[in-house]
Design an enzyme around this catalytic site. Structure first.
Site, PDB file in Angstrom:
ATOM      1  N   ASP A  32       1.444   7.916  -0.974  1.00  0.00           N
ATOM      2  CA  ASP A  32       1.316   6.782  -1.883  1.00  0.00           C
ATOM      3  C   ASP A  32       1.810   7.115  -3.286  1.00  0.00           C
ATOM      4  OD1 ASP A  32      -1.578   4.806  -2.995  1.00  0.00           O
ATOM      5  OD2 ASP A  32       0.565   4.631  -3.341  1.00  0.00           O
ATOM      6  N   ASP A 217       6.595   2.192  -5.489  1.00  0.00           N
ATOM      7  CA  ASP A 217       5.258   2.370  -4.936  1.00  0.00           C
ATOM      8  C   ASP A 217       5.265   2.335  -3.406  1.00  0.00           C
ATOM      9  OD1 ASP A 217       2.097   0.569  -5.442  1.00  0.00           O
ATOM     10  OD2 ASP A 217       2.642   2.308  -4.215  1.00  0.00           O
TER      11      ASP A 217
HETATM   12  O1  LIG Z   1      -2.526   0.935  -5.644  1.00  0.00           O
HETATM   13  C1  LIG Z   1      -1.354   1.057  -5.475  1.00  0.00           C
HETATM   14  C2  LIG Z   1      -0.827   1.960  -4.403  1.00  0.00           C
HETATM   15  N1  LIG Z   1      -1.888   2.311  -3.501  1.00  0.00           N
HETATM   16  C3  LIG Z   1      -2.265   1.267  -2.542  1.00  0.00           C
HETATM   17  C4  LIG Z   1      -3.297   1.836  -1.585  1.00  0.00           C
HETATM   18  C5  LIG Z   1      -3.737   0.746  -0.660  1.00  0.00           C
HETATM   19  C6  LIG Z   1      -4.534  -0.315  -0.987  1.00  0.00           C
HETATM   20  N2  LIG Z   1      -4.732  -1.082   0.108  1.00  0.00           N
HETATM   21  C7  LIG Z   1      -4.043  -0.548   1.154  1.00  0.00           C
HETATM   22  C8  LIG Z   1      -3.926  -0.978   2.476  1.00  0.00           C
HETATM   23  C9  LIG Z   1      -3.142  -0.220   3.327  1.00  0.00           C
HETATM   24  C10 LIG Z   1      -2.511   0.927   2.885  1.00  0.00           C
HETATM   25  C11 LIG Z   1      -2.624   1.351   1.554  1.00  0.00           C
HETATM   26  C12 LIG Z   1      -3.409   0.599   0.706  1.00  0.00           C
HETATM   27  N3  LIG Z   1      -0.404   0.421  -6.183  1.00  0.00           N
HETATM   28  C13 LIG Z   1      -0.703  -0.459  -7.183  1.00  0.00           C
HETATM   29  S1  LIG Z   1      -0.133  -0.231  -8.766  1.00  0.00           S
HETATM   30  C14 LIG Z   1      -0.843  -1.675  -9.363  1.00  0.00           C
HETATM   31  C15 LIG Z   1      -1.527  -2.297  -8.358  1.00  0.00           C
HETATM   32  C16 LIG Z   1      -2.207  -3.539  -8.548  1.00  0.00           C
HETATM   33  C17 LIG Z   1      -3.201  -3.629  -9.499  1.00  0.00           C
HETATM   34  C18 LIG Z   1      -3.834  -4.848  -9.697  1.00  0.00           C
HETATM   35  C19 LIG Z   1      -3.469  -5.984  -8.952  1.00  0.00           C
HETATM   36  C20 LIG Z   1      -2.473  -5.873  -7.985  1.00  0.00           C
HETATM   37  C21 LIG Z   1      -1.842  -4.646  -7.765  1.00  0.00           C
HETATM   38  C22 LIG Z   1      -1.461  -1.590  -7.114  1.00  0.00           C
HETATM   39  C23 LIG Z   1      -2.131  -2.022  -5.887  1.00  0.00           C
HETATM   40  O2  LIG Z   1      -3.297  -2.330  -5.922  1.00  0.00           O
HETATM   41  N4  LIG Z   1      -1.400  -2.007  -4.754  1.00  0.00           N
HETATM   42  C24 LIG Z   1      -2.041  -2.280  -3.488  1.00  0.00           C
HETATM   43  C25 LIG Z   1      -1.961  -3.720  -3.124  1.00  0.00           C
HETATM   44  C26 LIG Z   1      -2.135  -4.078  -1.794  1.00  0.00           C
HETATM   45  C27 LIG Z   1      -2.081  -5.421  -1.436  1.00  0.00           C
HETATM   46  C28 LIG Z   1      -1.866  -6.400  -2.384  1.00  0.00           C
HETATM   47  C29 LIG Z   1      -1.695  -6.042  -3.707  1.00  0.00           C
HETATM   48  C30 LIG Z   1      -1.744  -4.690  -4.074  1.00  0.00           C
END
Ligand SMILES: O=C(CNCCc1c[nH]c2ccccc12)Nc1scc(-c2ccccc2)c1C(=O)NCc1ccccc1
Length: 329
Positions: A32, A217
């Site tokens: 990730d 990402d």
């Molecule tokens: O967190 C990560 C990367 N790891 C994900 C781990 C993970 C989280 N559910 C998972 C489910 C399966 C596999 C990995 C993961 N990236 C970033 S940077 C900014 C935001 C963000 C902040 C605030 C609002 C929106 C985005 C995110 C984010 O929340 N992405 C996930 C996501 C998932 C779905 C929809 C939107 C954002």
């Protein structure tokens, strides 16, 4: 030395899983580049949460050491998260090895992770300043490994419905077309962040997104872009609607989807294949499909997730904080 592991897509390319050996135990995890915690399903978790998963057992690892008094707690934008204790152990990813890697043992994980039984944790590859371990923040695997790698780089070669690879310490030039276009990254926020101020839909004109910023990402499934990009894109797709019930833009699965080109740091226009923006059917009959490109908040940070990585080979250079990109071979 270098390390190379497979990156195997889950059904529907929701995420990509790679084998990680922790204290001699090999566990499939999700790499990730959008977060900085290495946390794993383990035998300290409630039995109901462990069910169906590969669970790291710190007691059978001869090299595991508990980090007294340390804990972590992480939450993601989709409302998921994990929390627990911390230890150190030897972590080996395809040959690249770190002997004192912080390994976060979840004692609580959200239901979406519990239900996703092919994934047994995350390997955070963003910058260590985002690591959530308290009271003393710890380093990511890449940060710990970087000094021992022949070159301070890891690469992501993710494919639609096919096995790809993550590689540490080497750039395999057989994996991409032409040469990599390099862009400086602004690590201030802790992400692999770059400016992204222009875009083009299909063969249409290049349009401006003044001040646009984006991150690379691998942990986010979709592409979450400025509403101006998303509206311009789906205005070219017959039958596209913003479908409140499913929570995003849908369109007829038979729709012809144009490519989307997005600016990477002013140096390169990355073309995302239209086919990859047809993400998944939302109905059993497969008539309505959910878009791989969805809107974030206007003026907010854009998240170029797996949808982009399926079209672009990406190299992350931690030596000079830059990102290299080229179309897949
Ligand atoms: O967190 C990560 C990367 N790891 C994900 C781990 C993970 C989280 N559910 C998972 C489910 C399966 C596999 C990995 C993961 N990236 C970033 S940077 C900014 C935001 C963000 C902040 C605030 C609002 C929106 C985005 C995110 C984010 O929340 N992405 C996930 C996501 C998932 C779905 C929809 C939107 C954002």
């Amino acid at each position: 030395g270098t390390g190379v592991v497979t990156a195997t897509p889950e059904q529907g390319d929701v995420e990509y899983l790679s084998p990680v050996t922790i204290g001699g135990q090999t566990i499939n995890m999700d790499f990730d580049s959008g977060s900085s915690d290495l946390w794993v399903f383990n035998t300290e978790l409630a039995a109901g949460s462990q069910a169906g998963h590969s669970n790291f057992n710190p007691e059978t690892s001869t090299t595991f050491q508990l980090l007294q008094g340390a804990s972590f707690e992480i939450s993601y934008g989709d409302g998921s998260g994990a929390a627990g204790n911390v230890g150190t152990d030897t972590v080996n990813i395809g040959g690249a090895t770190v002997t004192n890697q912080a390994v976060e043992l979840a004692t609580a994980v959200s239901s979406s992770f519990v239900q996703d039984t092919q994934s047994n944790g995350l390997v955070g590859l963003a910058f260590s300043k985002l690591n959530t371990i308290k009271p003393v923040q710890q380093k990511t695997f890449f940060d710990n490994a970087i000094a021992t790698l022949p070159i301070p780089v890891f690469t992501a070669d993710l494919r639609h419905a096919a096995v790809g690879a993550y590689e540490f310490g080497n750039i395999d030039s057989t994996k991409f077309n032409g040469s990599l276009s390099w862009t400086d990254v602004n690590a201030t926020s802790g992400f692999w962040q770059f400016s992204s101020q222009q875009f083009a839909v299909g063969t249409g004109p290049t349009m401006n997104l003044a001040g646009g910023q984006a991150i690379a990402d691998t942990g986010t499934t979709l592409m979450i872009a400025d509403p101006s990009i998303v509206n311009a894109y789906y205005s070219q797709v017959q039958g596209a609607v913003n479908n409140e019930t499913v929570g995003g833009v849908t369109f007829p699965c038979a729709a012809q989807l144009p490519d989307l080109a997005v600016d990477i740091g002013g140096n390169y226009m990355a073309t995302v294949r239209g086919d990859d923006i047809n993400f998944s059917p939302v109905d059993a009959a497969g008539t309505t499909c959910f878009g791989g490109l969805q809107a974030g908040t206007a003026g907010g940070l854009q998240i170029y997730g797996d949808i982009m990585f399926k079209s672009q080979f990406v190299a992350f250079n931690g030596g000079n904080n830059s990102i290299g990109m080229a179309p897949h071979q």
